[in-house]
Design an enzyme around this catalytic site. Structure first.
Site, PDB file in Angstrom:
ATOM      1  N   LEU A 144      19.966  41.381 -42.604  1.00 24.39           N
ATOM      2  CA  LEU A 144      20.808  41.475 -44.264  1.00 24.39           C
ATOM      3  C   LEU A 144      22.112  42.531 -44.226  1.00 24.39           C
ATOM      4  CD1 LEU A 144      19.058  41.262 -46.639  1.00 24.39           C
ATOM      5  CD2 LEU A 144      18.671  43.681 -46.251  1.00 24.39           C
ATOM      6  N   TRP A 145      22.787  41.073 -44.781  1.00 22.40           N
ATOM      7  CA  TRP A 145      24.276  41.689 -45.168  1.00 22.40           C
ATOM      8  C   TRP A 145      23.882  43.400 -45.794  1.00 22.40           C
ATOM      9  CZ3 TRP A 145      27.983  38.954 -44.182  1.00 22.40           C
ATOM     10  CH2 TRP A 145      29.804  39.264 -44.122  1.00 22.40           C
ATOM     11  N   LYS A 194      21.712  33.452 -36.406  1.00 22.98           N
ATOM     12  CA  LYS A 194      21.777  33.609 -35.091  1.00 22.98           C
ATOM     13  C   LYS A 194      21.296  32.544 -34.731  1.00 22.98           C
ATOM     14  CE  LYS A 194      25.328  38.031 -35.048  1.00 22.98           C
ATOM     15  NZ  LYS A 194      25.520  38.527 -34.003  1.00 22.98           N
ATOM     16  N   ASP A 200      28.683  45.338 -24.473  1.00 26.57           N
ATOM     17  CA  ASP A 200      29.982  45.051 -25.194  1.00 26.57           C
ATOM     18  C   ASP A 200      30.590  45.548 -26.375  1.00 26.57           C
ATOM     19  OD1 ASP A 200      31.651  42.289 -25.282  1.00 26.57           O
ATOM     20  OD2 ASP A 200      30.304  41.755 -26.446  1.00 26.57           O
TER      21      ASP A 200
END
Length: 409
Positions: free
Chosen positions: A223-224, A123, A289
């Site tokens: 980290l995925w 990001k 959010d």
């Protein structure tokens, strides 16, 4: 003394004995649990500062294999992680071998593959540290530094439900463009002397690119999670409508929590308490959010609520959006372990702990001082909210003992 009187007396003595024993055991158990909470807090404080060091104790394993083995249904990483610095060092430095547009979503991001095959989400920086996001509490672009700060707050709170995040600088010209897919490469442009890209997402616009400082772009890397742990998406029961003039039921119905408690998976198991932990977490970071959330698939409510996508946070330090706490003040329950941890963090400890935890990060300083000050103020509001609940219903109703055994095999 007549036999009947003796029997009655013995029965009374037996009841007193049982009551005393149960009372003492309960208190001993509670005291033991509280002592363990205190020990866990001290262990966390002792391991706050994580040096990004490439050395691994397990030399036969890659940092990606180690991080993948940490994941279990109730934790993303264990309490004691001597290899954390090595994993985060790899996230911040390993060569990028592929770059693509981000997975589906509303905000700009890129999906990177690092050397060794590890997927991470990048990001980009959109705001300076002291920029204040005005408007609705969910307004503005994603904040990359918010992801870093939220991860370390997750560590400090002892939840361990947020994927690992670290700051990283990337050279868009030499590290990204040579390995970018055509889809991502087609969104690159030059603005002045700066390399920029706008990616592919719901709100991505060619007129609103993210720009590097020259070729060097600051961002966060998440980290995925391992593919063996597929995710399931759920609508958050306290989600907003995002439509002007239309309120969600929880915004006008003070008895809304009673209805939630009658629906799966909130009618049993740990999920409702996870929702309340998350409300506390989100209130501290200013995240209004969380309209959806993720858990692991086919968990029947037993696995954790995973603290993903925390970038709509730390936008305005002067805005304390109390509605984020609705699950707490409407349900009036909280885990004893969470309550204990919050109390340990008052009197400025939270601000100091988070500042220390983030000090090692490549993009440090991660937060401006007003945001750190806001955390301590928001913590006081949470403690006051719980006190209102205990004054109304009593601590036995409000403070819930829910300690699940966690194993990392």
């Amino acid at each position: 003394m007549k036999l009947k009187q003796r029997v009655v007396l013995l029965a009374i003595l037996l009841v007193i004995f049982i009551f005393t024993k149960v009372f003492l055991i309960d208190n001993l158990d509670t005291s033991a649990a509280n002592r363990e909470d205190q020990r866990a807090f001290h262990r966390m404080m002792a391991s706050l500062h994580v040096e990004l060091d490439p050395r691994l104790d397990h030399t036969l394993q890659s940092p990606w294999e180690i991080a993948a083995q940490w994941v279990v249904p109730r934790e993303v990483y264990p309490e004691e992680t001597p290899e954390l610095g090595a994993v985060m060092h790899a996230m911040a430095t390993k060569k990028i071998i592929k770059a693509d547009v981000g997975y589906k979503g509303t905000q700009l991001k890129a999906l990177l593959i690092l050397e060794g095959g590890q997927k991470v989400v990048f990001k980009p920086k959109r705001y300076a540290r002291d920029y204040v996001v005005e408007g609705e509490p969910y307004a503005g672009y994603d904040r990359h530094n918010a992801e870093v700060a939220a991860f370390h707050l997750d560590r400090i709170l002892g939840f361990r439900r947020a994927p690992l995040v670290v700051g990283r600088f990337v050279n868009l010209r030499t590290e990204i463009k040579p390995v970018a897919t055509e889809q991502l490469l087609g969104t690159f442009m030059t603005v002045g002397n700066n390399t920029c890209f706008y990616g592919k997402c719901y709100y991505c616009r060619e007129t609103e690119p993210a720009c590097a400082d020259g070729d060097i772009m600051e961002g966060s890397v998440t980290l995925w999670l391992p593919d063996v742990w597929p995710l399931q998406k759920h609508r958050h029961p306290w989600g907003r409508t995002y439509r002007e003039g239309k309120l969600a039921r929880w915004e006008y119905d003070e008895s809304y929590c009673d209805a939630v408690k009658k629906t799966s998976p909130y009618d049993s198991g740990p999920r409702l308490l996870d929702i309340i932990d998350t409300a506390i977490f989100d209130y501290l970071i200013g995240n209004a959010d969380r309209h959806h959330y993720e858990s692991f698939q086919d968990d029947e409510g037993a696995s954790m609520l995973i603290l993903l996508d925390n970038a709509k946070s730390f936008g305005n330090p002067a805005l304390d959006e109390r509605s984020i706490l609705a699950p707490l003040y409407q349900c009036c329950i909280i885990r004893v372990s969470t309550w204990n941890r919050l109390n340990y963090l008052k009197n400025g400890v939270l601000k100091s702990a988070l500042k220390t935890a983030m000090s090692h990060d490549p993009i440090s300083p991660v937060l401006s001082d007003p945001h750190l000050d806001a955390l301590d103020q928001r913590l006081l509001s949470i403690l006051a909210t719980v006190k209102q609940c205990t004054d109304q219903f009593g601590p036995d109703i409000v403070l819930v003992e829910d300690r699940m055994t966690l194993s990392h095999l």
